[in-house]
Write a protein that holds these residues in place. Structure first.
Motif, PDB file in Angstrom:
ATOM      1  N   VAL A  49       5.743  -2.525  -1.815  1.00  9.74           N
ATOM      2  CA  VAL A  49       5.456  -2.576  -0.391  1.00  9.74           C
ATOM      3  C   VAL A  49       4.888  -1.228   0.042  1.00  9.74           C
ATOM      4  O   VAL A  49       5.382  -0.169  -0.350  1.00  9.74           O
ATOM      5  CB  VAL A  49       6.709  -3.025   0.421  1.00  9.74           C
ATOM      6  N   GLY A  50       3.827  -1.281   0.819  1.00  9.71           N
ATOM      7  CA  GLY A  50       3.141  -0.074   1.263  1.00  9.71           C
ATOM      8  C   GLY A  50       4.081   0.826   2.071  1.00  9.71           C
ATOM      9  O   GLY A  50       4.977   0.343   2.761  1.00  9.71           O
ATOM     10  N   ALA A  51       3.848   2.143   1.975  1.00  8.91           N
ATOM     11  CA  ALA A  51       4.712   3.127   2.639  1.00  8.91           C
ATOM     12  C   ALA A  51       4.906   2.803   4.115  1.00  8.91           C
ATOM     13  O   ALA A  51       6.013   2.882   4.643  1.00  8.91           O
ATOM     14  CB  ALA A  51       4.118   4.523   2.472  1.00  8.91           C
ATOM     15  N   GLY A  52       3.842   2.402   4.767  1.00  7.12           N
ATOM     16  CA  GLY A  52       3.900   2.147   6.197  1.00  7.12           C
ATOM     17  C   GLY A  52       4.715   0.916   6.587  1.00  7.12           C
ATOM     18  O   GLY A  52       5.068   0.728   7.750  1.00  7.12           O
ATOM     19  N   TRP A  53       5.012   0.080   5.624  1.00 11.28           N
ATOM     20  CA  TRP A  53       5.718  -1.172   5.904  1.00 11.28           C
ATOM     21  C   TRP A  53       7.153  -1.182   5.397  1.00 11.28           C
ATOM     22  O   TRP A  53       7.945  -2.048   5.773  1.00 11.28           O
ATOM     23  CB  TRP A  53       4.973  -2.338   5.257  1.00 11.28           C
ATOM     24  N   ALA A  54       7.452  -0.243   4.514  1.00 11.36           N
ATOM     25  CA  ALA A  54       8.725  -0.313   3.787  1.00 11.36           C
ATOM     26  C   ALA A  54       9.949  -0.440   4.697  1.00 11.36           C
ATOM     27  O   ALA A  54      10.780  -1.327   4.502  1.00 11.36           O
ATOM     28  CB  ALA A  54       8.869   0.892   2.864  1.00 11.36           C
ATOM     29  N   VAL A  70       1.842  -5.949   0.786  1.00 11.88           N
ATOM     30  CA  VAL A  70       2.700  -6.109  -0.392  1.00 11.88           C
ATOM     31  C   VAL A  70       1.886  -6.582  -1.590  1.00 11.88           C
ATOM     32  O   VAL A  70       0.849  -7.208  -1.439  1.00 11.88           O
ATOM     33  CB  VAL A  70       3.874  -7.101  -0.175  1.00 11.88           C
ATOM     34  N   ASP A  71       2.410  -6.291  -2.766  1.00  9.09           N
ATOM     35  CA  ASP A  71       1.720  -6.607  -4.011  1.00  9.09           C
ATOM     36  C   ASP A  71       2.791  -7.130  -4.959  1.00  9.09           C
ATOM     37  O   ASP A  71       3.716  -6.413  -5.307  1.00  9.09           O
ATOM     38  CB  ASP A  71       1.070  -5.296  -4.496  1.00  9.09           C
ATOM     39  N   PHE A  72       2.690  -8.407  -5.309  1.00  8.34           N
ATOM     40  CA  PHE A  72       3.725  -9.011  -6.149  1.00  8.34           C
ATOM     41  C   PHE A  72       3.584  -8.545  -7.590  1.00  8.34           C
ATOM     42  O   PHE A  72       2.518  -8.639  -8.171  1.00  8.34           O
ATOM     43  CB  PHE A  72       3.653 -10.541  -6.057  1.00  8.34           C
ATOM     44  N   ILE A 119      16.368  -1.356  -4.587  1.00  4.35           N
ATOM     45  CA  ILE A 119      15.134  -0.575  -4.626  1.00  4.35           C
ATOM     46  C   ILE A 119      14.901  -0.196  -6.081  1.00  4.35           C
ATOM     47  O   ILE A 119      15.644   0.592  -6.657  1.00  4.35           O
ATOM     48  CB  ILE A 119      15.244   0.681  -3.738  1.00  4.35           C
ATOM     49  N   LEU A 120      13.883  -0.808  -6.693  1.00  6.22           N
ATOM     50  CA  LEU A 120      13.594  -0.514  -8.106  1.00  6.22           C
ATOM     51  C   LEU A 120      12.906   0.839  -8.217  1.00  6.22           C
ATOM     52  O   LEU A 120      13.195   1.630  -9.094  1.00  6.22           O
ATOM     53  CB  LEU A 120      12.662  -1.571  -8.696  1.00  6.22           C
ATOM     54  N   ILE A 121      11.929   1.058  -7.346  1.00  8.83           N
ATOM     55  CA  ILE A 121      11.165   2.304  -7.378  1.00  8.83           C
ATOM     56  C   ILE A 121      11.101   2.870  -5.959  1.00  8.83           C
ATOM     57  O   ILE A 121      10.624   2.204  -5.043  1.00  8.83           O
ATOM     58  CB  ILE A 121       9.742   2.048  -7.949  1.00  8.83           C
ATOM     59  N   GLU A 122      11.596   4.077  -5.807  1.00  4.44           N
ATOM     60  CA  GLU A 122      11.660   4.715  -4.488  1.00  4.44           C
ATOM     61  C   GLU A 122      10.282   5.162  -4.015  1.00  4.44           C
ATOM     62  O   GLU A 122       9.957   5.069  -2.838  1.00  4.44           O
ATOM     63  CB  GLU A 122      12.557   5.964  -4.553  1.00  4.44           C
ATOM     64  N   ASN A 123       9.520   5.721  -4.962  1.00  7.78           N
ATOM     65  CA  ASN A 123       8.229   6.268  -4.588  1.00  7.78           C
ATOM     66  C   ASN A 123       7.255   6.046  -5.753  1.00  7.78           C
ATOM     67  O   ASN A 123       7.324   6.730  -6.769  1.00  7.78           O
ATOM     68  CB  ASN A 123       8.379   7.758  -4.263  1.00  7.78           C
ATOM     69  N   GLU A 172      -9.279  10.465  -9.667  1.00  4.69           N
ATOM     70  CA  GLU A 172      -9.565   9.068  -9.979  1.00  4.69           C
ATOM     71  C   GLU A 172      -8.574   8.128  -9.315  1.00  4.69           C
ATOM     72  O   GLU A 172      -8.952   7.186  -8.662  1.00  4.69           O
ATOM     73  CB  GLU A 172      -9.512   8.859 -11.489  1.00  4.69           C
ATOM     74  N   ALA A 173      -7.304   8.442  -9.508  1.00 12.62           N
ATOM     75  CA  ALA A 173      -6.298   7.549  -8.941  1.00 12.62           C
ATOM     76  C   ALA A 173      -6.045   7.939  -7.495  1.00 12.62           C
ATOM     77  O   ALA A 173      -4.934   7.929  -7.022  1.00 12.62           O
ATOM     78  CB  ALA A 173      -5.020   7.641  -9.756  1.00 12.62           C
ATOM     79  N   ALA A 174      -7.108   8.248  -6.790  1.00 14.97           N
ATOM     80  CA  ALA A 174      -7.051   8.639  -5.382  1.00 14.97           C
ATOM     81  C   ALA A 174      -5.715   9.271  -5.013  1.00 14.97           C
ATOM     82  O   ALA A 174      -4.732   8.596  -4.791  1.00 14.97           O
ATOM     83  CB  ALA A 174      -7.357   7.454  -4.486  1.00 14.97           C
ATOM     84  N   VAL A 175      -5.722  10.570  -4.987  1.00 17.69           N
ATOM     85  CA  VAL A 175      -4.492  11.355  -4.806  1.00 17.69           C
ATOM     86  C   VAL A 175      -3.598  10.797  -3.700  1.00 17.69           C
ATOM     87  O   VAL A 175      -4.027  10.605  -2.578  1.00 17.69           O
ATOM     88  CB  VAL A 175      -4.852  12.820  -4.465  1.00 17.69           C
ATOM     89  N   GLY A 176      -2.368  10.549  -4.075  1.00 20.65           N
ATOM     90  CA  GLY A 176      -1.402  10.135  -3.072  1.00 20.65           C
ATOM     91  C   GLY A 176      -1.581   8.724  -2.547  1.00 20.65           C
ATOM     92  O   GLY A 176      -0.941   8.334  -1.583  1.00 20.65           O
ATOM     93  N   LYS A 177      -2.420   7.946  -3.200  1.00 25.65           N
ATOM     94  CA  LYS A 177      -2.698   6.589  -2.738  1.00 25.65           C
ATOM     95  C   LYS A 177      -1.427   5.738  -2.579  1.00 25.65           C
ATOM     96  O   LYS A 177      -1.352   4.885  -1.708  1.00 25.65           O
ATOM     97  CB  LYS A 177      -3.642   5.927  -3.741  1.00 25.65           C
ATOM     98  N   TYR A 178      -0.463   5.987  -3.468  1.00 26.84           N
ATOM     99  CA  TYR A 178       0.744   5.170  -3.448  1.00 26.84           C
ATOM    100  C   TYR A 178       1.965   5.940  -2.951  1.00 26.84           C
ATOM    101  O   TYR A 178       3.090   5.499  -3.136  1.00 26.84           O
ATOM    102  CB  TYR A 178       1.009   4.592  -4.841  1.00 26.84           C
ATOM    103  N   ALA A 179       1.704   7.110  -2.329  1.00 28.88           N
ATOM    104  CA  ALA A 179       2.815   7.939  -1.852  1.00 28.88           C
ATOM    105  C   ALA A 179       3.674   7.137  -0.879  1.00 28.88           C
ATOM    106  O   ALA A 179       3.169   6.551   0.079  1.00 28.88           O
ATOM    107  CB  ALA A 179       2.277   9.206  -1.198  1.00 28.88           C
ATOM    108  N   GLY A 180       4.963   7.107  -1.165  1.00 28.50           N
ATOM    109  CA  GLY A 180       5.895   6.416  -0.271  1.00 28.50           C
ATOM    110  C   GLY A 180       5.990   4.918  -0.498  1.00 28.50           C
ATOM    111  O   GLY A 180       6.876   4.259   0.049  1.00 28.50           O
ATOM    112  N   ASP A 181       5.093   4.352  -1.321  1.00 25.62           N
ATOM    113  CA  ASP A 181       5.216   2.926  -1.635  1.00 25.62           C
ATOM    114  C   ASP A 181       6.506   2.711  -2.421  1.00 25.62           C
ATOM    115  O   ASP A 181       6.880   3.531  -3.252  1.00 25.62           O
ATOM    116  CB  ASP A 181       4.048   2.440  -2.513  1.00 25.62           C
TER     117      ASP A 181
END
Ligand code: 0X9
Ligand code: ZN
Ligand code: ZN
Length: 418
Positions: A71-76, A50-52, A92-96, A16-25
């Protein structure tokens, strides 16, 4: 190998939460100090993914408060390099984000018989729970359907209080205005559970339920809540279509008829703080506002959000103080004192325009201007360590401490009739 590939495939289409969708964000907390910093944030919000999180839109960013964004993994790395270059300080509040998403569900179900209040529940489970708790407590709980969502789901209200045969003063309590703030519906469920469990044994709760009715809407923004489970964990708005735009949804807490869209809200449907095409354009907002308008005797309006640990009161649409500012400030001060007495959790409190940011169209200001002079917005745990991804292991302490604040306010309301 083939089996592995196959499993991976199944996980992707069914996960459901599309596996790995936020990996590296990552989630960064920025501390902008000057106009150059603000401009950088504006530029980033246009170009990068980015998502505020706090505040919820680039329009609300100022130099005197910090900014949390995902911030998306590709942009971080690019964004971080840019921040360093212009000397904009950040943590960095959240690494991944993906790792933390998986850690939300950090509690194993212990109570296999009853409803587990220490877990986050999907809408269909909450809906069955609403039916069941009503059926099991006929003397204390009644269920009303106050309207339907855009996608035709029921919006329920539970009236919790001893039936007396005449109308009692009431306290309105709602949860789930914003979809991703999952601790909020968890609190409304906890509240109803505690009410029915303690009636007849705990004298304070018994008095409250004998003399007051609580009007509890466990989830206002049902479509958004469903979407936050199924597709996008960080969805905030409703799911209504916006003619002429490919972007979906309106911020329900910018859609109430309180100086609608005049400040701290956006006219752009793609924005997270989109105020809608007109006040009460959202069926969910219309249902709640309609109910409150026609119900006589609502003495307090309480609405539960997350995150940032704050007890807020009007106004949000202006920096001006309300006529009863002193009283609201004292109530908020005592409420957060009661809250902190359990686990030491510190809350800030004050008029929302001053404490977080000015913004119009909120439910609290609307209720206040309707004449409900005790109107509060609670922003529950935490202050950013987990943000919207508060682990299930914190549901219990969060709800327990919040109960103390809500009970304080309810008792105050009972003792100050108007
Ligand atoms: O911005 C909001 O709607 C609330 N914060 S949240 O992080 N949960 O989105 C604060 C609401 C305060 N009251 C008003 N703005 N009227
Ligand atoms: Zn219906
Ligand atoms: Zn919210």
């Amino acid at each position: 190998m083939e089996a592995l590939l196959f499993l991976g495939f199944v996980a992707i289409i069914s996960g459901e939460a599309a596996v790995g969708k936020y990996a590296g964000d990552k989630v960064l907390r920025l501390k902008p100090e000057n106009e150059q910093h603000l401009q950088f944030i504006r530029d980033v919000s246009r170009s990068a993914e980015v998502d505020f999180w706090q505040p919820h839109s680039v329009e609300l960013v100022t130099t005197n408060r910090s900014v949390d964004f995902r911030v998306g993994a590709g942009w971080a790395s690019e964004v971080q390099a840019g921040l360093k270059k212009i000397g904009l300080k950040y943590d960095i509040l959240i690494e991944n984000v993906q790792n933390l998403m998986e850690k939300q569900f950090d509690r194993n179900k212990t109570d296999s018989t009853g409803y587990d209040y220490e877990k986050y529940h999907r809408w269909d489970e909450i809906e069955s729970w609403i039916a069941k708790i009503t059926l099991e407590n006929p003397k204390l709980v009644s269920r009303f359907e106050i309207g339907h969502s855009y996608e035709q789901r029921s919006i329920y209200l539970l009236r919790v209080g001893k039936r007396t045969g005449f109308t009692k003063p009431a306290i309105f309590l709602d949860c789930g205005i914003h979809a991703r703030e999952w601790i909020s519906p968890a609190f409304c469920q906890w509240f109803v559970k505690e009410a029915v469990r303690n009636y007849g044994s705990d004298s304070a709760m018994t008095t409250l339920l004998n003399k007051l009715d609580f009007l509890v809407v466990p989830v206002i923004n049902v479509d958004g809540y469903v979407y936050s489970w199924a597709r996008d964990r960080f969805w905030r708005k409703t799911r209504s279509r916006n003619p002429g735009s490919r972007c979906v949804g309106t911020d329900p807490n910018r859609n109430f008829d309180a100086k609608w869209c005049s400040i701290g809200a956006s006219r752009d449907p793609c924005d997270d703080i989109y105020c809608g095409s007109h006040a009460e354009s959202e069926k969910e907002v219309k249902a709640v506002a309609g109910f409150i308008r026609q119900y006589c005797g609502i003495k307090a309006y309480l609405t539960i959000h997350s995150y940032s640990q704050m007890c807020l009161f009007p106004y949000s649409y202006t920096y001006l103080l309300t006529p009863n500012y002193k009283e609201l400030d004292t109530m908020a001060s005592n409420a957060v004192k009661a809250l902190s007495s359990l686990h030491g959790t510190q809350y800030e409190y004050g008029p929302a325009a001053i404490i977080i940011y000015p913004s119009a169209g909120g439910s609290d200001d609307w209720a206040y201007d309707l004449g409900i002079k005790y109107s509060f917005t609670f922003e529950l745990r935490d202050t950013g360590t987990y943000g919207f991804l508060l682990p299930e292991s914190q549901i219990k302490p969060t709800c327990e401490e919040t109960m103390l604040a809500i009970n304080y306010i309810a008792t105050y309301v009972l003792n100050h009739p108007y």
